[in-house]
Design a protein around this motif. Structure first.
Motif, mmCIF file in Angstrom:
data_model
loop_
_atom_site.group_PDB
_atom_site.id
_atom_site.type_symbol
_atom_site.label_atom_id
_atom_site.label_comp_id
_atom_site.label_asym_id
_atom_site.label_seq_id
_atom_site.Cartn_x
_atom_site.Cartn_y
_atom_site.Cartn_z
ATOM 1 N N HIS A 97 1.545 -4.029 0.429
ATOM 2 C CA HIS A 97 1.523 -4.827 -0.797
ATOM 3 C C HIS A 97 0.191 -4.658 -1.543
ATOM 4 C CE1 HIS A 97 5.354 -6.419 0.064
ATOM 5 N NE2 HIS A 97 4.990 -7.287 0.997
ATOM 6 N N THR A 98 -0.901 -4.499 -0.792
ATOM 7 C CA THR A 98 -2.208 -4.291 -1.420
ATOM 8 C C THR A 98 -2.221 -2.989 -2.211
ATOM 9 O OG1 THR A 98 -3.355 -5.515 0.326
ATOM 10 C CG2 THR A 98 -4.680 -3.996 -0.979
ATOM 11 N N LYS A 100 0.360 -1.481 -3.511
ATOM 12 C CA LYS A 100 1.227 -1.661 -4.682
ATOM 13 C C LYS A 100 0.511 -2.432 -5.781
ATOM 14 C CE LYS A 100 5.668 -2.546 -3.747
ATOM 15 N NZ LYS A 100 6.875 -3.101 -3.084
ATOM 16 N N ARG A 101 -0.285 -3.430 -5.393
ATOM 17 C CA ARG A 101 -1.021 -4.210 -6.397
ATOM 18 C C ARG A 101 -2.105 -3.381 -7.080
ATOM 19 N NH1 ARG A 101 -0.473 -8.447 -2.471
ATOM 20 N NH2 ARG A 101 -2.549 -7.958 -1.615
ATOM 21 N N GLY A 103 -1.781 -0.450 -8.209
ATOM 22 C CA GLY A 103 -1.133 0.167 -9.361
ATOM 23 C C GLY A 103 -1.568 1.585 -9.655
#
Length: 319
Positions: A97-98, A100-101, A103
């Motif tokens: 998730h990190t 993905k954040r 970007g």
């Protein structure tokens, strides 16, 4: 243009040949360790002008010397550390998730094994240690970040030597009867085979998204299994195989390699456009090695069984 690679090729030679695949690109190195193959691979990428190197590990303090070394030598390379402990599946879920954040498009991922030929142990998540720490965490991580992978991106899963006649596993008992039928080399070999088949499945399932995966045996470097395993362990393993009617072991004895030579195999899988017509291949001595019982279509049923079961094991984390 085709190039000739062999067991003497160095990692810096690979990065020199394919600068457009390195310069300004973003790579994830999972399982970075000080003074080991992963650190040598990171150094080769940084020297060739990588833009960002994201490294994962148990804690930043352990990897700070590697991070500081690259900062001092290659000031234009951005080093990013993300906590991801292979003994904890939820840790890799959060790491995914990190990413993905952040970007940013990911151009390459390399997964290095965390444990080699250790005694029987279950992780806190209930899986045999090698299976989770060398394979299952990376399965989760790549599934979570797959949307961040750029076109023509690569995944390389570092594994070990394999005999060409090795058979595809059935995955009936990944826990070795809760340790009762366990040998440290069986645990390590199961995870190695999982990564070889995972690379083949990844390339097949994500072919429309131009993501290619490879498994790579870096050879007998300082971090190789031959450094960790005692003669006693090898002899007991061979005896077990003989009793079971499997006289030929999975692993092959190999001549020593330098870390620079070992990193070349990994970096060829990560960078060489000449491999685009062989996605999912197993690399050894910087060459593609055919595995008749694992290469698709022969190994496809085993690979798909592994993929389905991995998704079932991780159902709660794949979100």
């Amino acid at each position: 243009m085709s190039y000739i690679f062999n067991d003497q090729t160095h990692g810096a030679e690979i990065t020199h040949l394919f600068p457009d695949r390195v310069q300004g690109k973003t790579f994830i190195l999972a399982g970075l360790k000080r003074g080991a193959l992963a650190a040598a691979t990171a150094d080769a990428l940084a020297a060739a002008g990588a833009g960002v190197i994201i490294c994962t590990g148990h804690c930043q303090k352990e990897l700070q010397p590697v991070i500081d070394h690259i900062h001092r030598k290659y000031r234009n390379v951005k080093m990013v550390f993300i906590t991801a402990d292979t003994s904890s599946i939820s840790s890799f879920q959060e790491a995914g998730h990190t990413v993905k954040r952040m970007g940013v498009p990911i151009n390459g991922f390399i997964g290095f094994p965390s444990v080699m030929a250790v005694e029987w142990e279950k992780t806190r998540d209930g899986f045999e240690s090698h299976f989770q720490r060398n394979y299952l965490c990376y399965f989760l991580f790549i599934k979570l970040i797959s949307d961040c992978m750029a076109p023509r991106s690569r995944v390389v899963l570092v594994t070990s030597s394999v005999r060409t006649d090795v058979r595809a596993p059935t995955w009936v008992d990944i826990g070795f009867s809760n340790g009762e039928d366990y040998h440290c080399l069986d645990g390590y070999s199961q995870a190695s085979l999982a990564n070889i088949l995972f690379a083949k499945s990844l390339s097949n399932i994500y072919r429309d998204r131009s993501i290619a995966a490879f498994s790579a045996n870096p050879g007998n470097t300082k971090t190789n299994i031959q450094t960790y395993v005692t003669k006693d362990q090898i002899n007991t393993w061979l005896e077990r195989k003989k009793i079971a009617g499997e006289e030929i072991p999975m692993f092959l004895q190999q001549a020593p390699k330098s870390l620079a030579q070992g990193s070349a195999i990994v970096l060829r899988g990560l960078l060489d456009p000449g491999l685009e017509d062989q996605p999912g291949a197993f690399l050894n001595d910087c060459q593609v090695h055919n595995l008749p019982h694992l290469d698709f279509p022969a190994g496809e049923e085993s690979a798909m069984t592994l993929w389905r079961r991995s998704e079932e094991y991780l159902e709660a984390f794949l979100c």
